[in-house]
Scaffold this motif. Structure first.
Motif, PDB file in Angstrom:
ATOM      1  N   TYR A   1      -0.454 -15.574  31.602  1.00 49.89           N
ATOM      2  CA  TYR A   1      -0.183 -14.208  32.077  1.00 49.89           C
ATOM      3  C   TYR A   1       0.542 -14.244  33.427  1.00 49.89           C
ATOM      4  CZ  TYR A   1      -1.107  -9.678  34.252  1.00 49.89           C
ATOM      5  OH  TYR A   1      -0.979  -8.493  34.909  1.00 49.89           O
ATOM      6  N   TYR A   2      -0.013 -15.007  34.370  1.00 48.17           N
ATOM      7  CA  TYR A   2       0.598 -15.033  35.705  1.00 48.17           C
ATOM      8  C   TYR A   2       1.912 -15.813  35.709  1.00 48.17           C
ATOM      9  CZ  TYR A   2      -3.424 -12.732  37.751  1.00 48.17           C
ATOM     10  OH  TYR A   2      -4.383 -11.800  38.072  1.00 48.17           O
ATOM     11  N   ARG A   3       2.065 -16.785  34.798  1.00 47.87           N
ATOM     12  CA  ARG A   3       3.347 -17.469  34.693  1.00 47.87           C
ATOM     13  C   ARG A   3       4.418 -16.484  34.225  1.00 47.87           C
ATOM     14  NH1 ARG A   3       3.557 -21.077  37.011  1.00 47.87           N
ATOM     15  NH2 ARG A   3       2.776 -22.935  35.950  1.00 47.87           N
ATOM     16  N   LYS A   4       4.055 -15.610  33.305  1.00 45.88           N
ATOM     17  CA  LYS A   4       5.004 -14.610  32.830  1.00 45.88           C
ATOM     18  C   LYS A   4       5.340 -13.613  33.936  1.00 45.88           C
ATOM     19  CE  LYS A   4       5.757 -11.408  28.977  1.00 45.88           C
ATOM     20  NZ  LYS A   4       5.186 -10.774  27.767  1.00 45.88           N
TER      21      LYS A   4
ATOM     22  N   ALA B   1      -0.826 -18.785  38.860  1.00 45.43           N
ATOM     23  CA  ALA B   1      -0.732 -19.412  37.540  1.00 45.43           C
ATOM     24  C   ALA B   1      -1.065 -20.895  37.624  1.00 45.43           C
ATOM     25  CB  ALA B   1       0.663 -19.207  36.958  1.00 45.43           C
ATOM     26  N   ASP B   2      -0.533 -21.578  38.625  1.00 42.92           N
ATOM     27  CA  ASP B   2      -0.798 -23.011  38.784  1.00 42.92           C
ATOM     28  C   ASP B   2      -2.288 -23.282  38.963  1.00 42.92           C
ATOM     29  OD1 ASP B   2       1.892 -23.541  38.586  1.00 42.92           O
ATOM     30  OD2 ASP B   2       2.223 -23.671  40.758  1.00 42.92           O
ATOM     31  N   ARG B   3      -2.959 -22.422  39.673  1.00 44.14           N
ATOM     32  CA  ARG B   3      -4.401 -22.617  39.892  1.00 44.14           C
ATOM     33  C   ARG B   3      -5.178 -22.496  38.584  1.00 44.14           C
ATOM     34  NH1 ARG B   3      -5.348 -18.576  42.867  1.00 44.14           N
ATOM     35  NH2 ARG B   3      -6.703 -17.306  41.551  1.00 44.14           N
ATOM     36  N   TYR B   4      -4.811 -21.507  37.779  1.00 46.13           N
ATOM     37  CA  TYR B   4      -5.497 -21.350  36.490  1.00 46.13           C
ATOM     38  C   TYR B   4      -5.189 -22.512  35.548  1.00 46.13           C
ATOM     39  CZ  TYR B   4      -7.318 -16.686  37.433  1.00 46.13           C
ATOM     40  OH  TYR B   4      -8.018 -15.616  37.944  1.00 46.13           O
ATOM     41  N   PHE B   5      -3.944 -22.993  35.546  1.00 47.05           N
ATOM     42  CA  PHE B   5      -3.598 -24.111  34.677  1.00 47.05           C
ATOM     43  C   PHE B   5      -4.316 -25.390  35.107  1.00 47.05           C
ATOM     44  CE2 PHE B   5       0.486 -21.833  33.402  1.00 47.05           C
ATOM     45  CZ  PHE B   5       0.036 -21.586  32.115  1.00 47.05           C
ATOM     46  N   ALA B   6      -4.489 -25.569  36.414  1.00 49.24           N
ATOM     47  CA  ALA B   6      -5.235 -26.733  36.907  1.00 49.24           C
ATOM     48  C   ALA B   6      -6.685 -26.671  36.456  1.00 49.24           C
ATOM     49  CB  ALA B   6      -5.143 -26.805  38.427  1.00 49.24           C
ATOM     50  N   ASP B   7      -7.283 -25.487  36.540  1.00 49.69           N
ATOM     51  CA  ASP B   7      -8.669 -25.316  36.080  1.00 49.69           C
ATOM     52  C   ASP B   7      -8.757 -25.532  34.562  1.00 49.69           C
ATOM     53  OD1 ASP B   7      -9.442 -24.757  38.657  1.00 49.69           O
ATOM     54  OD2 ASP B   7      -9.451 -22.577  38.381  1.00 49.69           O
ATOM     55  N   TYR B   8      -7.714 -25.121  33.852  1.00 48.05           N
ATOM     56  CA  TYR B   8      -7.686 -25.318  32.402  1.00 48.05           C
ATOM     57  C   TYR B   8      -7.681 -26.803  32.050  1.00 48.05           C
ATOM     58  CZ  TYR B   8      -5.649 -25.722  27.727  1.00 48.05           C
ATOM     59  OH  TYR B   8      -5.395 -26.082  26.428  1.00 48.05           O
ATOM     60  N   GLN B   9      -6.905 -27.589  32.769  1.00 51.96           N
ATOM     61  CA  GLN B   9      -6.848 -29.027  32.512  1.00 51.96           C
ATOM     62  C   GLN B   9      -8.201 -29.685  32.767  1.00 51.96           C
ATOM     63  OE1 GLN B   9      -4.398 -30.690  31.089  1.00 51.96           O
ATOM     64  NE2 GLN B   9      -3.091 -28.882  30.998  1.00 51.96           N
ATOM     65  N   VAL B  10      -8.892 -29.236  33.801  1.00 55.24           N
ATOM     66  CA  VAL B  10     -10.229 -29.769  34.088  1.00 55.24           C
ATOM     67  C   VAL B  10     -11.180 -29.440  32.950  1.00 55.24           C
ATOM     68  CG1 VAL B  10     -12.235 -29.578  35.615  1.00 55.24           C
ATOM     69  CG2 VAL B  10      -9.927 -29.718  36.584  1.00 55.24           C
TER      70      VAL B  10
ATOM     71  N   GLU C   1       8.272 -11.965  39.625  1.00 52.97           N
ATOM     72  CA  GLU C   1       7.585 -11.931  40.916  1.00 52.97           C
ATOM     73  C   GLU C   1       7.063 -13.337  41.221  1.00 52.97           C
ATOM     74  OE1 GLU C   1       4.943  -8.367  41.397  1.00 52.97           O
ATOM     75  OE2 GLU C   1       5.457  -8.059  39.289  1.00 52.97           O
ATOM     76  N   PRO C   2       7.890 -14.203  41.865  1.00 54.07           N
ATOM     77  CA  PRO C   2       7.556 -15.611  42.070  1.00 54.07           C
ATOM     78  C   PRO C   2       6.225 -15.851  42.787  1.00 54.07           C
ATOM     79  CG  PRO C   2       9.866 -15.213  42.553  1.00 54.07           C
ATOM     80  CD  PRO C   2       9.249 -13.871  42.351  1.00 54.07           C
ATOM     81  N   SER C   3       5.731 -14.862  43.513  1.00 51.59           N
ATOM     82  CA  SER C   3       4.466 -15.050  44.229  1.00 51.59           C
ATOM     83  C   SER C   3       3.302 -15.297  43.266  1.00 51.59           C
ATOM     84  CB  SER C   3       4.165 -13.826  45.102  1.00 51.59           C
ATOM     85  OG  SER C   3       4.041 -12.652  44.303  1.00 51.59           O
ATOM     86  N   TYR C   4       3.453 -14.911  41.993  1.00 54.36           N
ATOM     87  CA  TYR C   4       2.380 -15.114  41.008  1.00 54.36           C
ATOM     88  C   TYR C   4       2.288 -16.563  40.517  1.00 54.36           C
ATOM     89  CZ  TYR C   4       1.449 -10.105  40.501  1.00 54.36           C
ATOM     90  OH  TYR C   4       1.085  -8.796  40.727  1.00 54.36           O
TER      91      TYR C   4
ATOM     92  N   ILE D   1     -12.394 -21.695  28.294  1.00 52.78           N
ATOM     93  CA  ILE D   1     -11.122 -22.412  28.231  1.00 52.78           C
ATOM     94  C   ILE D   1      -9.987 -21.486  27.783  1.00 52.78           C
ATOM     95  CG2 ILE D   1     -11.379 -23.250  25.834  1.00 52.78           C
ATOM     96  CD1 ILE D   1     -10.287 -25.972  26.964  1.00 52.78           C
ATOM     97  N   TYR D   2     -10.292 -20.514  26.930  1.00 53.53           N
ATOM     98  CA  TYR D   2      -9.281 -19.540  26.507  1.00 53.53           C
ATOM     99  C   TYR D   2      -8.902 -18.615  27.667  1.00 53.53           C
ATOM    100  CZ  TYR D   2     -10.562 -20.936  21.755  1.00 53.53           C
ATOM    101  OH  TYR D   2     -10.803 -21.649  20.605  1.00 53.53           O
ATOM    102  N   LYS D   3      -9.903 -18.228  28.439  1.00 53.68           N
ATOM    103  CA  LYS D   3      -9.639 -17.332  29.579  1.00 53.68           C
ATOM    104  C   LYS D   3      -8.730 -18.007  30.599  1.00 53.68           C
ATOM    105  CE  LYS D   3     -14.024 -14.799  29.230  1.00 53.68           C
ATOM    106  NZ  LYS D   3     -15.299 -14.472  29.919  1.00 53.68           N
ATOM    107  N   LEU D   4      -9.022 -19.285  30.909  1.00 59.29           N
ATOM    108  CA  LEU D   4      -8.232 -19.992  31.917  1.00 59.29           C
ATOM    109  C   LEU D   4      -6.774 -20.133  31.473  1.00 59.29           C
ATOM    110  CD1 LEU D   4     -10.778 -22.785  32.908  1.00 59.29           C
ATOM    111  CD2 LEU D   4     -10.111 -20.803  34.280  1.00 59.29           C
ATOM    112  N   TYR D   5      -6.565 -20.534  30.229  1.00 59.94           N
ATOM    113  CA  TYR D   5      -5.199 -20.718  29.740  1.00 59.94           C
ATOM    114  C   TYR D   5      -4.460 -19.384  29.669  1.00 59.94           C
ATOM    115  CZ  TYR D   5      -1.310 -22.176  26.763  1.00 59.94           C
ATOM    116  OH  TYR D   5      -0.063 -22.427  26.267  1.00 59.94           O
TER     117      TYR D   5
END
Length: 213
Positions: A171-174, A186-195, A179-182, A162-166
């Motif tokens: 990291y990618y949000r920053k 970031a959204d994918r990792y945050f979605a996995d974090y919520q799960v 670089e908006p392509s990241y 859970i720490y890795k996902l968040y």
């Protein structure tokens, strides 16, 4: 190499996860259940709730208080461990608050009753002891997450996932600021974090003892 994120930022992300996991549930996680031994001080009627080195309370929820009574009148000495009766604060006040501590009512036997005074973060008990004895109270409770402030600290969740996902999401949000392509990553990792967080809210919890808000 701390090019895009610093070590302190990473530690901050870990503590964000701890805070999020704490406010996400109404009952504490069972992997945070712990025990500590406390001293009974002569003539004292209270016992402080456990706290960390900064004075911050560490008890999320109370479980039980055991007492280790040593009978020195036997040969060899006899040790007995038993659970102290916990009563409501009002009942305790009505029974014991007006009793004056004297040499006739102190006792080194197991306290007859105890209550939790959450207004001052103390246990109140009766009767007072005649002598000071170390490590006779055994407090079982569910603790808050310990704040992570160095790379040598251990995480307290069952896995580090859970720490890795968040952290990857942050990291990618920053990186996405320049670089908006990241942002999609970031959204994918945050979605996995919520799960993963939802898994924590539904398992490994117990509702026992006196609630601690």
């Amino acid at each position: 190499n701390e090019v895009h994120v610093t070590r302190n930022e990473m530690l901050g992300y870990f503590n964000d996860v701890n805070d999020d996991l704490t406010i996400n549930v109404s009952k504490p996680y069972d992997f945070l259940r712990t025990r500590t031994a406390l001293t009974r001080t002569a003539n004292a009627l209270t016992l402080d709730f456990p706290a960390d080195s900064n004075g911050d309370e560490t008890m999320w929820k109370f479980d039980r208080m055991d007492y280790n009574f040593t009978d020195s009148s036997t040969d060899p000495d006899t040790d007995t461990m038993s659970t102290i009766t916990i009563i409501a604060e009002e009942e305790f006040r009505n029974r014991y608050s007006d009793i004056e501590v004297t040499s006739t009512n102190v006792s080194d036997a197991k306290p007859v009753a105890m209550c939790l005074d959450t207004a001052v973060n103390k246990f109140r008990y009766w009767a007072p002891s005649e002598t000071t004895t170390s490590n006779v109270f055994y407090l079982y409770y569910w603790k808050f997450f310990t704040r992570i402030d160095s790379e040598g600290d251990l995480i307290e969740t069952p896995t580090p996932k859970i720490y890795k996902l968040y952290s990857k999401g942050m990291y990618y949000r920053k990186r996405g600021v320049t670089e908006p392509s990241y942002n999609q990553t970031a959204d994918r990792y945050f979605a996995d974090y919520q799960v993963e967080k939802l898994k924590y809210s539904g398992v490994d919890r117990k509702d026992k003892g006196t609630p601690r808000s």
